[in-house]
Design a protein around this motif. Structure first.
Motif, PDB file in Angstrom:
ATOM      1  N   ASP A   1     -11.834   6.422  -2.308  1.00  0.00           N
ATOM      2  CA  ASP A   1     -12.504   5.120  -2.532  1.00  0.00           C
ATOM      3  C   ASP A   1     -13.910   5.025  -3.080  1.00  0.00           C
ATOM      4  O   ASP A   1     -14.589   6.141  -2.915  1.00  0.00           O
ATOM      5  CB  ASP A   1     -12.618   4.317  -0.976  1.00  0.00           C
ATOM      6  CG  ASP A   1     -11.455   4.118  -0.433  1.00  0.00           C
ATOM      7  OD1 ASP A   1     -10.331   3.865  -0.928  1.00  0.00           O
ATOM      8  OD2 ASP A   1     -11.435   3.634   0.903  1.00  0.00           O
TER       9      ASP A   1
ATOM     10  N   THR B   1       0.288   3.983  -2.797  1.00  0.00           N
ATOM     11  CA  THR B   1      -0.312   5.258  -2.614  1.00  0.00           C
ATOM     12  C   THR B   1       0.480   6.371  -2.738  1.00  0.00           C
ATOM     13  O   THR B   1       0.248   7.314  -2.965  1.00  0.00           O
ATOM     14  CB  THR B   1      -0.853   4.761  -0.970  1.00  0.00           C
ATOM     15  OG1 THR B   1      -1.734   3.866  -0.712  1.00  0.00           O
ATOM     16  CG2 THR B   1      -1.732   6.213  -0.704  1.00  0.00           C
TER      17      THR B   1
ATOM     18  N   LYS C   1      -6.742   2.956  -6.302  1.00  0.00           N
ATOM     19  CA  LYS C   1      -5.800   3.920  -5.200  1.00  0.00           C
ATOM     20  C   LYS C   1      -5.290   5.213  -6.180  1.00  0.00           C
ATOM     21  O   LYS C   1      -5.518   6.296  -5.452  1.00  0.00           O
ATOM     22  CB  LYS C   1      -4.933   3.055  -4.559  1.00  0.00           C
ATOM     23  CG  LYS C   1      -5.402   2.074  -3.676  1.00  0.00           C
ATOM     24  CD  LYS C   1      -6.213   2.317  -2.651  1.00  0.00           C
ATOM     25  CE  LYS C   1      -6.575   1.352  -1.705  1.00  0.00           C
ATOM     26  NZ  LYS C   1      -7.380   1.509  -0.695  1.00  0.00           N
TER      27      LYS C   1
ATOM     28  N   LEU D   1       0.826  -1.021  -0.053  1.00  0.00           N
ATOM     29  CA  LEU D   1      -0.047   0.145  -0.098  1.00  0.00           C
ATOM     30  C   LEU D   1       0.760   1.201  -0.103  1.00  0.00           C
ATOM     31  O   LEU D   1       0.539   2.296  -0.671  1.00  0.00           O
ATOM     32  CB  LEU D   1      -0.947   0.044   1.178  1.00  0.00           C
ATOM     33  CG  LEU D   1      -2.296  -0.913   1.109  1.00  0.00           C
ATOM     34  CD1 LEU D   1      -2.964  -0.659   2.282  1.00  0.00           C
ATOM     35  CD2 LEU D   1      -3.003  -0.501  -0.166  1.00  0.00           C
TER      36      LEU D   1
ATOM     37  N   ASN E   1      -4.320  10.914  -6.892  1.00  0.00           N
ATOM     38  CA  ASN E   1      -4.888  10.020  -5.828  1.00  0.00           C
ATOM     39  C   ASN E   1      -6.581  10.172  -5.763  1.00  0.00           C
ATOM     40  O   ASN E   1      -6.892  11.222  -6.261  1.00  0.00           O
ATOM     41  CB  ASN E   1      -4.371  10.499  -4.416  1.00  0.00           C
ATOM     42  CG  ASN E   1      -3.084  10.229  -4.286  1.00  0.00           C
ATOM     43  OD1 ASN E   1      -2.481   9.059  -4.816  1.00  0.00           O
ATOM     44  ND2 ASN E   1      -2.186  11.143  -3.688  1.00  0.00           N
TER      45      ASN E   1
END
Length: 243
Positions: free
Chosen positions: A91, A17, A105, A13, A88
């Protein structure tokens, strides 16, 4: 075992990210791609047998499942991390693959393209990076050729952060679905992240439909970074490339 899986999930992640904000690797001189595996123990996977990108050729015909995108959420921010420009997302953008739900993501860009198709390199490649609840990763790649101005990219280009580390909250929201071509035919293979830590086990989907971007749009991105940010293609080894 649970602790190990959690550690791998956290590492993955962090990579997807934040797009690899670490400054101990890069694309030039002493921290160039061919040296990544030796720069840190964390990057040992960069010398693995199932690395990305690849040259997509000698494919195997297969009955691939239709891609099921449910992209409804909008963007959160755009950042220049020194390695790329990364957008970015909140969700709510999902891809169903192999009966599992992967959440979008971020997407980021490479110029020139990292993957090749039958030996052809394209001026730019977008990677839409997804993760599921188990920490498994799926990357959808879109190639761009020089052509007409791309209206979807135009929204992002208005907010390109000029300084490394600059993180801009996007007021004019970008819809991820706008970047997807109408035809979703694709190549599929098993690979890795194309930046350290080069985590393997990534599901790769490379869309066949090539998109267009204007010369001005392509130049704006390359000039922003001032150097190419593509990892060279890696050996396919025993992997199958499906289409």
């Amino acid at each position: 075992m649970k602790k190990i899986l959690f550690s791998l999930y956290t590492c993955s992640l962090a990579a997807i990210t934040y797009g690899g904000e670490a400054n101990d690797w890069g694309y030039e001189a002493n921290n160039a791609p061919e040296k990544w595996a030796s720069l840190s123990e964390k990057y040992h996977a960069c010398s693995g047998l199932n690395q990305s990108p690849i040259d997509i050729k000698n494919t195997t015909s297969a009955k691939l499942e239709p891609l099921k995108f449910n992209y409804t959420a909008k963007t959160q921010s755009i950042i220049n991390n020194g390695h790329t420009v990364q957008v970015n997302f909140n969700d709510g953008n999902n891809l169903t693959l192999d009966g599992k739900e992967f959440v979008l993501k971020q997407f980021h860009l490479h110029s020139p393209s990292e993957n090749k198709i039958n030996g052809i390199s394209y001026p730019m490649e977008m990677h839409l990076v997804h993760a599921n609840a188990q920490g498994e990763l799926a990357v959808v790649a879109i190639m761009y050729k020089k052509g007409e101005n791309n209206k979807s990219l135009e929204q992002v280009w208005k907010n390109l952060p000029k300084q490394v580390g600059q993180d801009i909250t996007l007021n004019e929201q970008v819809v991820a679905a706008n970047f997807l071509p109408k035809k979703l035919d694709y190549y599929r293979f098993n690979g890795s992240l194309t930046t350290p830590p080069c985590t393997e086990g990534v599901r790769w989907i490379v869309l066949k439909n090539i998109q267009s971007a204007s010369e001005a749009q392509l130049n704006a991105f390359t000039q922003l970074l001032s150097h190419p940010n593509n990892r060279p293609v890696q050996p396919v080894n025993a992997r199958m490339i499906l289409e």
